[in-house]
Design an enzyme around this catalytic site. Structure first.
Site, PDB file in Angstrom:
ATOM      1  N   GLU A  80     -36.113  22.491   0.432  1.00  0.00           N
ATOM      2  CA  GLU A  80     -35.483  21.718  -1.120  1.00  0.00           C
ATOM      3  C   GLU A  80     -34.413  22.981  -1.404  1.00  0.00           C
ATOM      4  O   GLU A  80     -32.834  21.864  -1.421  1.00  0.00           O
ATOM      5  CB  GLU A  80     -36.003  21.151  -1.580  1.00  0.00           C
ATOM      6  CG  GLU A  80     -36.863  22.770  -2.585  1.00  0.00           C
ATOM      7  CD  GLU A  80     -37.785  22.611  -2.289  1.00  0.00           C
ATOM      8  OE1 GLU A  80     -38.611  22.995  -0.831  1.00  0.00           O
ATOM      9  OE2 GLU A  80     -39.177  23.845  -3.037  1.00  0.00           O
TER      10      GLU A  80
ATOM     11  N   GLY B 124     -25.088  15.964 -19.335  1.00  0.00           N
ATOM     12  CA  GLY B 124     -24.979  16.377 -18.271  1.00  0.00           C
ATOM     13  C   GLY B 124     -23.601  17.125 -17.359  1.00  0.00           C
ATOM     14  O   GLY B 124     -23.399  16.487 -16.869  1.00  0.00           O
TER      15      GLY B 124
ATOM     16  N   CYS C  27     -44.590  25.291   1.131  1.00  0.00           N
ATOM     17  CA  CYS C  27     -44.402  27.061  -0.166  1.00  0.00           C
ATOM     18  C   CYS C  27     -46.582  27.007  -0.507  1.00  0.00           C
ATOM     19  O   CYS C  27     -46.808  26.765   0.292  1.00  0.00           O
ATOM     20  CB  CYS C  27     -43.921  26.973  -1.392  1.00  0.00           C
ATOM     21  SG  CYS C  27     -44.274  28.527  -1.471  1.00  0.00           S
TER      22      CYS C  27
ATOM     23  N   HIS D 117     -38.621  27.049   1.082  1.00  0.00           N
ATOM     24  CA  HIS D 117     -38.465  25.565   0.639  1.00  0.00           C
ATOM     25  C   HIS D 117     -37.871  25.622   0.842  1.00  0.00           C
ATOM     26  O   HIS D 117     -36.400  25.534   0.289  1.00  0.00           O
ATOM     27  CB  HIS D 117     -38.227  26.570  -0.729  1.00  0.00           C
ATOM     28  CG  HIS D 117     -39.978  26.950  -1.774  1.00  0.00           C
ATOM     29  ND1 HIS D 117     -40.127  25.985  -2.590  1.00  0.00           N
ATOM     30  CD2 HIS D 117     -40.179  28.152  -2.226  1.00  0.00           C
ATOM     31  CE1 HIS D 117     -41.246  27.088  -3.434  1.00  0.00           C
ATOM     32  NE2 HIS D 117     -41.246  27.900  -3.145  1.00  0.00           N
TER      33      HIS D 117
ATOM     34  N   PRO E  12     -20.136  12.229 -33.685  1.00  0.00           N
ATOM     35  CA  PRO E  12     -20.304  13.544 -33.745  1.00  0.00           C
ATOM     36  C   PRO E  12     -19.247  14.543 -32.458  1.00  0.00           C
ATOM     37  O   PRO E  12     -18.926  15.666 -32.315  1.00  0.00           O
ATOM     38  CB  PRO E  12     -22.202  13.265 -32.381  1.00  0.00           C
ATOM     39  CG  PRO E  12     -22.244  11.873 -33.116  1.00  0.00           C
ATOM     40  CD  PRO E  12     -21.111  11.076 -33.405  1.00  0.00           C
ATOM     41  N   THR E  13     -18.667  13.829 -31.768  1.00  0.00           N
ATOM     42  CA  THR E  13     -17.947  14.258 -30.289  1.00  0.00           C
ATOM     43  C   THR E  13     -16.533  14.910 -31.579  1.00  0.00           C
ATOM     44  O   THR E  13     -16.025  15.409 -31.144  1.00  0.00           O
ATOM     45  CB  THR E  13     -17.544  12.893 -29.645  1.00  0.00           C
ATOM     46  OG1 THR E  13     -18.217  12.484 -28.872  1.00  0.00           O
ATOM     47  CG2 THR E  13     -16.278  13.612 -29.128  1.00  0.00           C
TER      48      THR E  13
ATOM     49  N   GLU F 194     -25.119  31.296 -29.849  1.00  0.00           N
ATOM     50  CA  GLU F 194     -25.474  32.139 -28.473  1.00  0.00           C
ATOM     51  C   GLU F 194     -24.398  31.574 -27.759  1.00  0.00           C
ATOM     52  O   GLU F 194     -23.748  32.859 -26.679  1.00  0.00           O
ATOM     53  CB  GLU F 194     -26.611  31.726 -27.341  1.00  0.00           C
ATOM     54  CG  GLU F 194     -27.756  31.806 -27.919  1.00  0.00           C
ATOM     55  CD  GLU F 194     -28.124  30.987 -29.364  1.00  0.00           C
ATOM     56  OE1 GLU F 194     -27.763  29.979 -29.137  1.00  0.00           O
ATOM     57  OE2 GLU F 194     -29.571  30.649 -28.981  1.00  0.00           O
TER      58      GLU F 194
ATOM     59  N   GLY G  96     -47.946  23.689  -1.275  1.00  0.00           N
ATOM     60  CA  GLY G  96     -48.206  23.030   0.194  1.00  0.00           C
ATOM     61  C   GLY G  96     -49.122  23.221   0.942  1.00  0.00           C
ATOM     62  O   GLY G  96     -49.451  22.661   2.090  1.00  0.00           O
TER      63      GLY G  96
HETATM   64  N1  GLN Z   1     -48.113  30.532  -5.989  1.00  0.00           N
HETATM   65  C1  GLN Z   1     -47.136  30.695  -4.244  1.00  0.00           C
HETATM   66  C2  GLN Z   1     -46.948  32.940  -4.108  1.00  0.00           C
HETATM   67  O1  GLN Z   1     -47.108  32.600  -5.058  1.00  0.00           O
HETATM   68  C3  GLN Z   1     -46.995  29.594  -3.838  1.00  0.00           C
HETATM   69  C4  GLN Z   1     -45.415  29.682  -4.418  1.00  0.00           C
HETATM   70  C5  GLN Z   1     -44.791  28.759  -4.750  1.00  0.00           C
HETATM   71  O2  GLN Z   1     -44.985  27.273  -4.163  1.00  0.00           O
HETATM   72  N2  GLN Z   1     -43.568  28.806  -4.854  1.00  0.00           N
HETATM   73  O3  GLN Z   1     -47.565  32.912  -2.973  1.00  0.00           O
END
Ligand code: GLN
Length: 577
Positions: free
Chosen positions: A554, A17, A387, A552, A190-191, A149, A389
């Site tokens: 989101e 987290g 997208c 997107h 562990p801490t 790393e 969708g």
């Molecule tokens: N696969 C689709 C494209 O490349 C949609 C990509 C996505 O949903 N981010 O256009």
């Protein structure tokens, strides 16, 4: 460069987290009046997260300037309510790439280019650039102390401390306290080992956040105090918390903000006001009513475990919208492949108040997603397409409403008789001459919305319609705007909105007229340099809420500023219920 740095390092296990802890500390410091930015360091050799598998590594976050970066930048944006550029995600790959390029260009003539000092210097240089103009820069180091790393980055932090003095650099260790079920007791060993490993790099944590299933008790606190040689008030209990946004509030119960400021020799610039934040958290914790949402996606099992992380921003955006609408959002993860038989779809989807088809790539589960979309359209259940969708909603409409048998996206079927989703001619040319990686539409693009659309109403309601100056500003602060596909500065309009993109395929312009005539409306479009209009938003007439976007949204949702598309979706799901 920032004046002060807060370095967050993880101990014991990954997934402890750190990202949320970093975001929470940032939120608290912001409430104390400081101008904050945050940098994520990823020790992998990939140049960026674009080529990582989301089902293994979690979602790829897309920055406004077209970066495909670690999902922690998403956490920072959601908590801090700010936009972070791609340069705020530093990877080992970028550091080495730059040094090798410099060396080839003769920038180190005569010098032997070595791990020390060249690598840490380049890391510090990148941090300086990213923190320019901010009071405090949070730096989260990916991975766990003890990883090979990590070493260059820990070394760089030590150099940073040497350059800017210890008063300006604060170390926070986020560690994990397991409670083995056979003993039923919280263990600190562990801490202790994580602290020791950090000490080996010359780093002595100033604050230790103790993650665990349960709160820290006095005995354990004392043990860590002695072991780490810090006063017990700097050992902070951080038990599991279901609602992520409650974490800054929990930290503040132990006055973490004041402790951080005091260690950095700073004083509060203002009195924190968490009242709005608290109200939203309370809705998420105990909503009056809730909606049931079906999220139809691809879920890959890793051994016995299934990760839901690949859609983290979508989950979060649904939660943000719910918090602003006094509604709890229960997300149900439905494996798309299980919906491939349309006869079973009714049984699997009938109990939901809304259906989401999030972004995706490739053919797995596609027919199931198309069936879910058909079900939402025919049964007038609120639908949100993101997208892929949107693309699959267009395919579904072509097949089942317009009778175009075999319609498809050319991503799945190159020989479809109706390529309703395709790669544009201009992109095909680009693909032929450049490498594959340069052919995605990435980052923020502005769209002109149709004034009569549902979504315009919600963009307006949530103050997300941009003025032409705001759009120009946005592109101006984006160093990569010129390089991105098809970006063109818009003309004056009262319906401009900005959303982020990550896709290669588009709605085929040849079919748009047919769609529009039959009730699938183009609710928003982007105009390219060559004048071609790209479909950005669609809606279906006469449906309570069937909206989808090529973008997107989101990636533009934070707790205090929810996304209009998600808000409209939850609002409609709530009304239907
Ligand atoms: N696969 C689709 C494209 O490349 C949609 C990509 C996505 O949903 N981010 O256009």
């Amino acid at each position: 460069m920032a004046d002060k740095f807060v370095v967050v390092i993880g101990g014991v296990i990954s997934g402890v987290g750190k990202g949320i802890a970093t975001s929470s500390i940032g939120k608290i410091l912001k409430e104390f009046g400081y101008n904050i930015t945050a940098v994520k360091i990823d020790p992998y050799i990939n140049y960026d997260a674009g080529t990582l598998r989301p089902t293994e590594h979690g979602e790829v976050w897309v920055t406004y300037d077209g970066g495909e970066v670690d999902q922690d930048l998403g956490n920072y944006e959601r908590f801090l309510g700010m936009h972070l550029p791609r340069k705020n995600n530093i990877t080992t790959g970028q550091v080495y790439d730059k040094i090798i390029k410099n060396e080839r260009q003769g920038k180190y003539l005569g010098e032997t280019v070595q791990f020390i000092p060249h690598i840490p210097n380049e890391i510090i240089h990148r941090i300086k650039v990213a923190s320019q103009g901010y009071d405090i820069c949070l730096i989260e180091i990916g991975g766990t102390v003890g990883d090979y790393e990590n070493i260059p980055f820990l070394f760089a932090m030590k150099s940073l401390e040497k350059q800017f003095s210890k008063d300006n650099v604060l170390y926070v260790l986020v560690t994990y306290m397991p409670i083995p079920s056979n003993i039923g007791e919280m263990k600190t060993k562990p801490t202790q080992q994580a602290i020791k490993q950090l000490n080996e790099h010359g780093i002595f944590p100033d604050i230790i956040l103790c993650r665990g299933e349960k709160p820290l008790d006095t005995v354990r606190r004392k043990k860590i105090e002695i072991y780490a040689n810090i006063a017990s008030q700097y050992v902070i209990s951080a038990p599991d918390e279901k609602v992520l946004y409650a974490i800054p509030l929990n930290f503040e119960k132990e006055n973490l903000g004041k402790k951080v400021l005091q260690k950095l020799k700073l004083t509060p610039k203002k009195k924190p006001d968490f009242s709005k934040w608290k109200k939203l958290v309370n809705v998420i914790k105990s909503p009056d009513k809730s909606v049931e949402i079906a999220m139809v996606g691809k879920y890959v099992n890793i051994g016995e475990f299934s990760l839901k992380d690949s859609y983290i921003s979508v989950n979060q955006s649904l939660e943000h919208a719910g918090a602003h609408l006094d509604t709890g959002v229960n997300i149900n993860w439905i494996e798309a492949e299980e919906l491939e038989d349309y006869d079973k779809v009714n049984e699997m989807l009938s109990r939901y108040d809304g259906i989401v088809v999030p972004g995706g790539f490739g053919s797995k589960g596609v027919e199931g997603k198309i069936n879910a979309i058909r079900y939402a359209r025919e049964n007038k259940i609120p639908y949100l397409g993101l997208c892929y969708g949107l693309q699959l909603a267009v395919v579904e409409y072509a097949r089942n409403v317009l009778g175009m048998k075999g319609a498809n996206t050319t991503e799945i079927d190159k020989n479809t008789p109706f390529p309703v989703i395709d790669i544009l001619e201009s992109q095909k040319r680009l693909m032929a001459k450049s490498n594959y990686g340069n052919t995605m539409r990435l980052g923020s693009y502005c769209a002109y919305l149709d004034k009569t659309s549902y979504i315009f109403k919600y963009y307006k309601l949530l103050n997300r319609v941009k003025t032409i100056e705001e759009v120009h500003d946005y592109y101006r602060k984006d160093e990569n705007a010129e390089k991105r596909i098809g970006i063109v500065k818009p003309e004056e309009s009262s319906t401009l909105v900005l959303e982020r993109h990550r896709h290669r395929y588009e709605v085929n312009p040849d079919y748009i007229e047919k769609f529009e005539k039959s009730g699938l409306t183009i609710a928003g479009y982007h105009r390219m340099k060559d004048g071609v209009k790209l479909v950005e938003f669609i809606e279906i007439e006469g449906h309570p809420y069937f909206v989808a976007t090529q973008a997107h949204p989101e990636f533009e949702s934070s707790l205090e500023n929810p996304s209009p598309m998600f808000y409209g979706f939850i609002d409609s799901a709530k009304k239907i219920k």
